[in-house]
Write an enzyme that holds these catalytic residues in place. Structure first.
Site, PDB file in Angstrom:
ATOM      1  NE  ARG A   1      -6.242   1.618  -0.070  1.00  0.00           N
ATOM      2  CZ  ARG A   1      -6.262   2.799   0.544  1.00  0.00           C
ATOM      3  NH1 ARG A   1      -5.131   3.330   0.973  1.00  0.00           N
ATOM      4  NH2 ARG A   1      -7.391   3.447   0.723  1.00  0.00           N
TER       5      ARG A   1
ATOM      6  N   GLY B   1     -10.944   8.393   8.078  1.00  0.00           N
ATOM      7  CA  GLY B   1     -11.847   8.450   6.937  1.00  0.00           C
ATOM      8  C   GLY B   1     -13.008   7.533   7.247  1.00  0.00           C
TER       9      GLY B   1
ATOM     10  NE  ARG C   1     -10.780  12.696   3.194  1.00  0.00           N
ATOM     11  CZ  ARG C   1     -10.481  11.402   3.271  1.00  0.00           C
ATOM     12  NH1 ARG C   1     -11.393  10.537   3.701  1.00  0.00           N
ATOM     13  NH2 ARG C   1      -9.286  10.962   2.918  1.00  0.00           N
TER      14      ARG C   1
ATOM     15  CD  GLU D   1      -8.981  -1.246   4.262  1.00  0.00           C
ATOM     16  OE1 GLU D   1      -9.224  -0.585   3.240  1.00  0.00           O
ATOM     17  OE2 GLU D   1      -8.605  -0.739   5.341  1.00  0.00           O
TER      18      GLU D   1
ATOM     19  CG  HIS E   1     -13.033   3.344   3.161  1.00  0.00           C
ATOM     20  ND1 HIS E   1     -13.808   4.303   3.784  1.00  0.00           N
ATOM     21  CD2 HIS E   1     -11.747   3.749   3.320  1.00  0.00           C
ATOM     22  CE1 HIS E   1     -13.027   5.237   4.302  1.00  0.00           C
ATOM     23  NE2 HIS E   1     -11.767   4.923   4.031  1.00  0.00           N
TER      24      HIS E   1
ATOM     25  CG  ASN F   1      -1.862   1.160   1.279  1.00  0.00           C
ATOM     26  OD1 ASN F   1      -1.802   2.061   0.448  1.00  0.00           O
ATOM     27  ND2 ASN F   1      -2.740   1.166   2.267  1.00  0.00           N
TER      28      ASN F   1
END
Length: 405
Positions: free
Chosen positions: A97, A218, A247, A390, A186, A10
Site C-alpha cells: 500500500r 478517517g 480531522r 483493502e 482511500h 501496509n
C-alpha cells in the site's frame, strides 16, 4: 506464475500490517501487525488462518524491534513457523500500500528504482505516509530481491476525476509548480466497495452509479459513475471533506490565516490542530462513535452537537454527489463507522426520502460481516452496507499485474 500467494504489506511510520493471501480462492493464510517499531515495548501479533494445527490462534510477542528491517524479518520468521515463509515458491509477489501516487501513478505498478524515486519525490505532499511506505518497500526488496514487488496507490482510483473536479480555483502556474490539486485517498476501499455494491445489485460496475461513504477514523466520500470515480471528498491531503475522528474536514482556508495572525499560532501548531485535535475529538473530546452515542443516550449535549455536525456534513456530500452523478443507484456505507454504526446510517439519509433514499429500521439494525441492503425493497435508490477489504483489493491488483507481466 508458479505460485498463487501474495503478501500484502501496509507500512506505517511505526507499524507494519500484513496479510498473506492465496489468490486461487482469495483466502487468507495469515494476518498480523507489528506496532511500536523503534520502542522497547514493540509488539508483534500474528494469526495463522490456514487449515491445520493452531489455525485461528494468535501468537503475540513483545520486545524491542529496532526498525522496519527487523520488523519484516520478524514477520518472515512467524510466517515460516506456519510453513508460509517468504522463501516459499508459492509466494508470487508482494503488494505494498502506497498512500500517495500523485498524477503519475494511475494504476498498480511494478516497483523499480525509477518508481521508488517518484514515490520519494511525492513526499512533500504526503510527509507522514510515503516515507514509511518507502521504508517497507526497500526492506521487502532487500529480503526478496528476486520477487516482483507492486505498489498499489490510495490515490490511483481517483485519477479518473475530470479536471473540473480535480482542480482548485487558484493560479494555474502556482498549482502546477507545487503539484496542488485534489488527489483523494482511500482509493482501494472505494474501488472495492463500488464494485461489490454493483455485484450486490446484480449488475456490472459499468451499469451502476454509486455514492461510497468510507467512514472510519478517517472518512471520505466518492461519486462513482460506471465504475470510475468522478469526484471525491479528500483533496491534496486527507484533511479535506467530511468531519473525521480527529480531522476537521472542510474549513474556510482563512481560519489558518486568522489563527496565525490573531491567535499567534505557528504553521505546525495549526497543522496539528486541524489534523489531530479537530473533528469529533475537537468537538466533544471523543473520536469513538460508540462512546459518542453512549454519551448522547445519557443526555450529553456536547456529544449530540458533535454527532449532528458530523451528520450534517455527511448529508451535504450525499446531496452534492447526487447532483454530480445525476442518477444514483445506491449509497454504500463502509469502514468501521459505516459498517457498524446503525444510528449514523439512519441519520445520514433521514429527510432524503424525496431523493429516493430510506433505510428499513429492522434491516439497518442487523449486524453482519456480509454485504447487504438496508433499504426498503421498493426503494428507488438502494442503501447498502458493504464491508471493505483493502488488503484483498491490493492482493487482487498485485496478482493481476504480475500475471500480465
Amino acid at each position: 506464475m508458479s505460485g498463487t500467494r501474495v503478501l500484502v504489506l501496509n507500512s506505517g511510520s511505526s507499524s507494519v500490517k500484513y496479510q498473506l493471501l492465496d489468490m486461487s480462492d482469495s483466502s487468507r493464510l495469515a494476518v498480523g501487525l507489528v506496532e511500536r517499531i523503534g520502542e522497547q515495548s514493540s509488539r508483534l501479533r500474528h494469526t495463522p488462518l490456514a487449515t491445520g494445527k493452531g489455525a485461528g490462534e494468535s501468537r503475540e510477542w513483545t520486545g524491542p524491534i529496532a526498525d522496519h528491517d527487523a520488523a519484516l524479518k520478524a514477520v518472515a520468521e512467524e510466517l515460516a513457523k506456519d510453513g508460509l515463509g517468504l522463501d516459499s515458491p508459492e509466494l508470487t509477489a508482494i503488494g505494498h500500500r502506497v498512500v500517495h501516487g500523485g498524477k503519475h501513478f494511475t494504476e498498480p505498478t511494478v516497483i523499480d528504482d525509477t518508481v521508488l524515486a517518484e514515490i520519494e519525490r511525492l513526499i512533500p505532499v504526503a510527509p507522514l505516509h510515503n516515507p514509511a511506505n518507502l521504508t517497507g518497500i526497500r526492506t521487502a526488496r532487500a529480503l526478496r530481491p528476486d520477487l516482483p514487488q507492486v505498489a498499489v496507490f490510495d490515490t490511483a482510483f481517483h485519477t479518473t476525476m475530470p479536471e473540473s473536479a480535480a482542480r482548485y480555483a487558484i493560479d494555474v502556474r502556482t498549482a502546477d509548480e507545487h503539484r496542488i490539486r485534489r488527489y483523494g485517498f482511500h482509493g482501494t476501499s472505494h474501488a472495492y466497495v463500488s464494485r461489490a455494491t454493483a455485484k450486490l445489485l446484480g449488475k456490472a460496475p459499468e451499469e451502476v452509479n454509486v455514492i461510497v461513504l468510507h467512514l472510519g477514523n478517517g472518512a471520505s466520500a466518492s461519486a462513482v459513475r460506471g465504475g470510475r470515480c468522478v469526484d471525491t471528498s479528500m483533496g491534496l491531503t486527507p484533511l479535506e471533506g467530511l468531519v473525521m475522528g480527529t480531522r476537521s474536514g472542510d474549513t474556510d482556508p482563512a481560519v489558518i490565516f486568522h489563527l496565525a495572525r490573531v491567535g499567534g499560532m505557528s504553521i505546525d501548531e495549526i497543522d496539528t490542530l486541524l489534523n489531530k485535535k479537530s473533528g469529533l475529538i475537537g468537538l466533544c473530546g471523543d473520536n469513538d462513535m460508540r462512546e459518542i452515542r453512549r454519551r448522547i443516550d445519557e443526555g450529553d449535549e456536547q456529544a449530540k452537537l458533535a454527532f449532528d455536525i458530523y451528520i450534517h456534513r455527511l448529508r451535504k456530500y450525499i446531496g452534492a454527489y447526487y447532483a454530480v452523478l445525476g442518477r444514483v443507484d445506491a449509497v454504500a456505507f463502509t469502514a468501521g463507522v459505516g459498517e457498524n454504526a446503525a444510528p449514523v446510517r439512519e441519520a445520514a439519509v433521514a429527510g432524503l426520502e424525496t431523493l429516493g433514499l430510506a433505510v428499513d429500521a429492522g434491516l439497518n439494525a442487523v449486524r453482519s460481516d456480509e454485504p447487504r441492503l438496508i433499504s426498503p425493497g421498493d426503494a428507488r435508490v438502494k442503501v447498502a452496507v458493504v464491508p471493505t477489504d483493502e488488503e484483498l483489493e491490493i492482493a487482487t491488483q498485485t496478482y493481476a499485474l504480475v500475471g500480465r507481466h
